[in-house]
Design an enzyme around this catalytic site. Sequence first.
Site, PDB file in Angstrom:
ATOM      1  CD  GLU A 100      65.228 -22.954 101.436  1.00 57.73           C
ATOM      2  OE1 GLU A 100      64.718 -23.187 102.473  1.00 57.73           O
ATOM      3  OE2 GLU A 100      66.003 -21.934 101.130  1.00 57.73           O
ATOM      4  CG  ASP A 101      62.397 -23.354 105.653  1.00 58.33           C
ATOM      5  OD1 ASP A 101      63.049 -22.942 104.574  1.00 58.33           O
ATOM      6  OD2 ASP A 101      62.513 -22.697 106.844  1.00 58.33           O
ATOM      7  CG  ASP A 104      59.189 -14.088 102.099  1.00 59.59           C
ATOM      8  OD1 ASP A 104      58.232 -13.704 101.473  1.00 59.59           O
ATOM      9  OD2 ASP A 104      59.594 -13.635 103.328  1.00 59.59           O
ATOM     10  CG  PHE A 153      56.689 -13.494 110.707  1.00 55.40           C
ATOM     11  CD1 PHE A 153      57.083 -14.519 111.599  1.00 55.40           C
ATOM     12  CD2 PHE A 153      57.665 -12.954 109.866  1.00 55.40           C
ATOM     13  CE1 PHE A 153      58.288 -14.777 111.696  1.00 55.40           C
ATOM     14  CE2 PHE A 153      58.817 -13.346 110.132  1.00 55.40           C
ATOM     15  CZ  PHE A 153      59.280 -14.235 111.130  1.00 55.40           C
ATOM     16  NE  ARG A 166      65.643 -22.179 114.081  1.00 57.75           N
ATOM     17  CZ  ARG A 166      65.746 -21.353 113.034  1.00 57.75           C
ATOM     18  NH1 ARG A 166      64.975 -21.884 111.852  1.00 57.75           N
ATOM     19  NH2 ARG A 166      66.517 -20.586 112.733  1.00 57.75           N
TER      20      ARG A 166
END
Length: 186
Positions: A100-101, A104, A153, A166
């Site tokens: 996973e990147d 959160d 963010f 991206r």
Amino acid sequence: MSLHHDVEEVLLDTDTVAARVTELGAELVRDYTGRDPVLVSVLKGSLVFLADLMRAMDLPMSIDLMEVSSYGSGTESSGQVRILKDLSKPIEGRDVIVVEDIIDTGLTLNYLLRYLGERHPASIKVCCLLDKPARRLAEIPIDYRGFTIPDRFVIGYGLDYDERYRNLPYIGVLKPSVYGGAPPED
Ligand code: PRP
């Protein structure tokens, strides 16, 4: 590459990310030699991380790709998880590494780990590049972690805001003015 005008600051530069990904790859090689793991990655944000991580792993392995949706176009997790693309091969009896990147709230992985567990893999581990613990709602066992980051963010290196950014080669903080947040005080 010059700093994108929507980026407030670079949180993790290209070299820092590359060095950590190499370390994570070496850790995984140490732990998975002789086990032929399958890296299950969650599109789209993890695409860049997966591409670099797998090339840092010199061992027999395969990959599979899922796509789930949790955010819509906003910056807040809705808690809603939908499977947009499922695994292409069974994972029964396989050693699964979920790549996973970012984690959160943890709601996406919380759902996904249960979903994958029902398919009876031999093992499941989690490898995430970015851990943002401040907003965690579901506890997630993170076995391999790139960086712990503050509650800001972030975009770039696969991560988006409304499908953009991206392709930035670093991880940056998005200017709040871009997503309608309050401008930083002078
Ligand atoms: C991101 C990220 C995780 C999820 C993490 O995906 O790739 O899958 O959010 O958030 P959570 O821990 O709060 O659930 P996103 O839904 O933004 O889609 P994307 O990967 O296509 O950008």
